[in-house]
Design a protein around this motif. Sequence first.
Motif, PDB file in Angstrom:
ATOM      1  N   PHE A 231       0.801  -1.216   0.000  1.00 12.19           N
ATOM      2  CA  PHE A 231       0.000   0.000   0.000  1.00 12.19           C
ATOM      3  C   PHE A 231       0.836   1.270   0.000  1.00 12.19           C
ATOM      4  N   ARG A 232       2.160   1.123   0.120  1.00  8.24           N
ATOM      5  CA  ARG A 232       3.089   2.248   0.021  1.00  8.24           C
ATOM      6  C   ARG A 232       2.858   3.328   1.088  1.00  8.24           C
ATOM      7  N   ILE A 233       2.388   2.910   2.238  1.00  9.95           N
ATOM      8  CA  ILE A 233       2.154   3.840   3.338  1.00  9.95           C
ATOM      9  C   ILE A 233       2.133   3.029   4.629  1.00  9.95           C
ATOM     10  N   PRO A 234       2.744   3.526   5.715  1.00 12.76           N
ATOM     11  CA  PRO A 234       2.673   2.795   6.988  1.00 12.76           C
ATOM     12  C   PRO A 234       1.236   2.697   7.494  1.00 12.76           C
ATOM     13  N   PHE A 235       0.962   1.632   8.218  1.00 10.45           N
ATOM     14  CA  PHE A 235      -0.384   1.390   8.747  1.00 10.45           C
ATOM     15  C   PHE A 235      -0.896   2.583   9.544  1.00 10.45           C
ATOM     16  N   SER A 236      -0.074   3.127  10.444  1.00 11.89           N
ATOM     17  CA  SER A 236      -0.533   4.219  11.306  1.00 11.89           C
ATOM     18  C   SER A 236      -0.873   5.468  10.483  1.00 11.89           C
ATOM     19  N   ASN A 237      -0.095   5.744   9.442  1.00 13.93           N
ATOM     20  CA  ASN A 237      -0.375   6.902   8.589  1.00 13.93           C
ATOM     21  C   ASN A 237      -1.683   6.721   7.830  1.00 13.93           C
ATOM     22  N   TYR A 238      -1.946   5.479   7.432  1.00 10.14           N
ATOM     23  CA  TYR A 238      -3.169   5.209   6.682  1.00 10.14           C
ATOM     24  C   TYR A 238      -4.409   5.404   7.561  1.00 10.14           C
ATOM     25  N   VAL A 239      -4.356   4.886   8.778  1.00 11.70           N
ATOM     26  CA  VAL A 239      -5.472   5.061   9.712  1.00 11.70           C
ATOM     27  C   VAL A 239      -5.676   6.542  10.016  1.00 11.70           C
ATOM     28  N   LEU A 240      -4.579   7.268  10.203  1.00 11.81           N
ATOM     29  CA  LEU A 240      -4.678   8.712  10.451  1.00 11.81           C
ATOM     30  C   LEU A 240      -5.350   9.417   9.276  1.00 11.81           C
ATOM     31  N   HIS A 241      -4.985   9.023   8.066  1.00 15.16           N
ATOM     32  CA  HIS A 241      -5.601   9.613   6.872  1.00 15.16           C
ATOM     33  C   HIS A 241      -7.116   9.419   6.880  1.00 15.16           C
ATOM     34  N   LEU A 242      -7.576   8.197   7.145  1.00 19.92           N
ATOM     35  CA  LEU A 242      -9.017   7.930   7.154  1.00 19.92           C
ATOM     36  C   LEU A 242      -9.725   8.753   8.217  1.00 19.92           C
ATOM     37  N   ARG A 243      -9.117   8.850   9.389  1.00 21.46           N
ATOM     38  CA  ARG A 243      -9.739   9.610  10.471  1.00 21.46           C
ATOM     39  C   ARG A 243      -9.829  11.092  10.130  1.00 21.46           C
ATOM     40  N   LEU A 244      -8.785  11.621   9.522  1.00 17.49           N
ATOM     41  CA  LEU A 244      -8.783  13.043   9.175  1.00 17.49           C
ATOM     42  C   LEU A 244      -9.786  13.349   8.066  1.00 17.49           C
ATOM     43  N   VAL A 245      -9.887  12.485   7.071  1.00 10.34           N
ATOM     44  CA  VAL A 245     -10.862  12.696   6.002  1.00 10.34           C
ATOM     45  C   VAL A 245     -12.275  12.676   6.564  1.00 10.34           C
ATOM     46  N   HIS A 246     -12.547  11.724   7.463  1.00 15.76           N
ATOM     47  CA  HIS A 246     -13.864  11.636   8.096  1.00 15.76           C
ATOM     48  C   HIS A 246     -14.142  12.897   8.915  1.00 15.76           C
ATOM     49  N   ALA A 247     -13.142  13.342   9.676  1.00 14.24           N
ATOM     50  CA  ALA A 247     -13.308  14.548  10.491  1.00 14.24           C
ATOM     51  C   ALA A 247     -13.566  15.765   9.613  1.00 14.24           C
ATOM     52  N   ARG A 248     -12.852  15.864   8.518  1.00 19.40           N
ATOM     53  CA  ARG A 248     -13.063  16.993   7.606  1.00 19.40           C
ATOM     54  C   ARG A 248     -14.492  17.006   7.074  1.00 19.40           C
ATOM     55  N   GLN A 249     -15.019  15.839   6.725  1.00 11.60           N
ATOM     56  CA  GLN A 249     -16.392  15.758   6.224  1.00 11.60           C
ATOM     57  C   GLN A 249     -17.395  16.194   7.286  1.00 11.60           C
ATOM     58  N   LEU A 250     -17.159  15.788   8.547  1.00 13.75           N
ATOM     59  CA  LEU A 250     -18.066  16.181   9.632  1.00 13.75           C
ATOM     60  C   LEU A 250     -17.998  17.681   9.887  1.00 13.75           C
ATOM     61  N   LEU A 251     -16.806  18.254   9.773  1.00 15.91           N
ATOM     62  CA  LEU A 251     -16.677  19.697   9.942  1.00 15.91           C
ATOM     63  C   LEU A 251     -17.433  20.448   8.851  1.00 15.91           C
ATOM     64  N   GLU A 252     -17.455  19.884   7.665  1.00 18.78           N
ATOM     65  CA  GLU A 252     -18.124  20.536   6.544  1.00 18.78           C
ATOM     66  C   GLU A 252     -19.645  20.413   6.611  1.00 18.78           C
ATOM     67  N   THR A 253     -20.133  19.337   7.219  1.00 20.73           N
ATOM     68  CA  THR A 253     -21.565  19.018   7.086  1.00 20.73           C
ATOM     69  C   THR A 253     -22.342  19.030   8.395  1.00 20.73           C
ATOM     70  N   THR A 254     -21.686  19.181   9.540  1.00 15.65           N
ATOM     71  CA  THR A 254     -22.398  19.163  10.819  1.00 15.65           C
ATOM     72  C   THR A 254     -21.991  20.357  11.675  1.00 15.65           C
ATOM     73  N   GLU A 255     -22.689  20.525  12.779  1.00 14.72           N
ATOM     74  CA  GLU A 255     -22.355  21.558  13.761  1.00 14.72           C
ATOM     75  C   GLU A 255     -21.803  20.929  15.045  1.00 14.72           C
ATOM     76  N   GLU A 256     -21.406  19.688  14.975  1.00 12.74           N
ATOM     77  CA  GLU A 256     -20.898  19.002  16.160  1.00 12.74           C
ATOM     78  C   GLU A 256     -19.649  19.696  16.711  1.00 12.74           C
ATOM     79  N   ALA A 257     -19.468  19.601  18.017  1.00 13.93           N
ATOM     80  CA  ALA A 257     -18.303  20.197  18.666  1.00 13.93           C
ATOM     81  C   ALA A 257     -17.022  19.502  18.200  1.00 13.93           C
ATOM     82  N   ILE A 258     -15.915  20.228  18.236  1.00 12.80           N
ATOM     83  CA  ILE A 258     -14.620  19.695  17.812  1.00 12.80           C
ATOM     84  C   ILE A 258     -14.269  18.452  18.624  1.00 12.80           C
ATOM     85  N   THR A 259     -14.522  18.500  19.916  1.00 17.26           N
ATOM     86  CA  THR A 259     -14.213  17.348  20.775  1.00 17.26           C
ATOM     87  C   THR A 259     -15.013  16.125  20.352  1.00 17.26           C
TER      88      THR A 259
END
Length: 294
Positions: A231-259
Amino acid sequence: MNRELKENRTHGTKYYPYDQYYMSNISHAFQIPVHWHDEVEIIFIEQGSLHVRIAETDYTGEEDDVFIVNAKELHLMGSEDGNVRYYTLLFPLEFLSFQTMDAAEAALFAPLRSGRLLFPNRLENGTVKDKILGFLRQMVDLNHGLEHKRERSSDFSPEQMQTRILLLQFLMVLYEQKLFMRIDQKENTDIQKEILLFIQEHYTERLMLEDLAAHFHLSEKYMSHYFVEHFRIPFSNYVLHLRLVHARQLLETTEEAITEIALRTGFTNVSYFIRAFKEAYGMPPYRYRKSVQG
């Protein structure tokens, strides 16, 4: 720019299921991690050098190179310096299918939809590639600036018909030149998809490399090596990528608190989430939300 593994987003709309992206002005090294989607993806490079990995094969693409990613085929793209401009065109095979079981449906469209027939991953230089580049550039010009129009309307448009005609011409050239491949010519990557599916199902939880290795009955060391090799990427970096993409989508589409967003996307430390988000997107989460929501 990064789009997540097994993209849950819809490319195009229900009424016009075609989409295109133009990647430019990146100016730094980047990698779009390994993923797949249900649509066919055509990549063609306008300028610079792009690393493309499709299934188990690595390519270095230069100006005017064309790559085709089959539906559900694992792939990634990246650049060491970001000095590259390229287009990606996406469409489902159903966009081009016929409802009648005629000779074209039996010989080409049905086998493509079922995965028994595959596009070539790279087009070689020559008149065939030049002809196809002409079709692709016409599609880009036709659909430039139509994104908002497609989102608002279910009306049939001339651009949609013209795009379908160009895609059919593209398929016809490949078929005439006997460039499609039978499934037995491609390596089976089911285990890789299973690994990525497992991660996608659990990345919002506490997920460690040891959990992944245990699930597939492999040693942690072997799984770490396997992940980077394929996959040409370390496991931890890949999981971080998925979490950040998901967080970005929630920031764009919801009013949920950052925490709350941090916890929902798998981060147990809010301060770390804020630092990681700022490093990935150039600003902290609250500023990013303000920039996209106004």
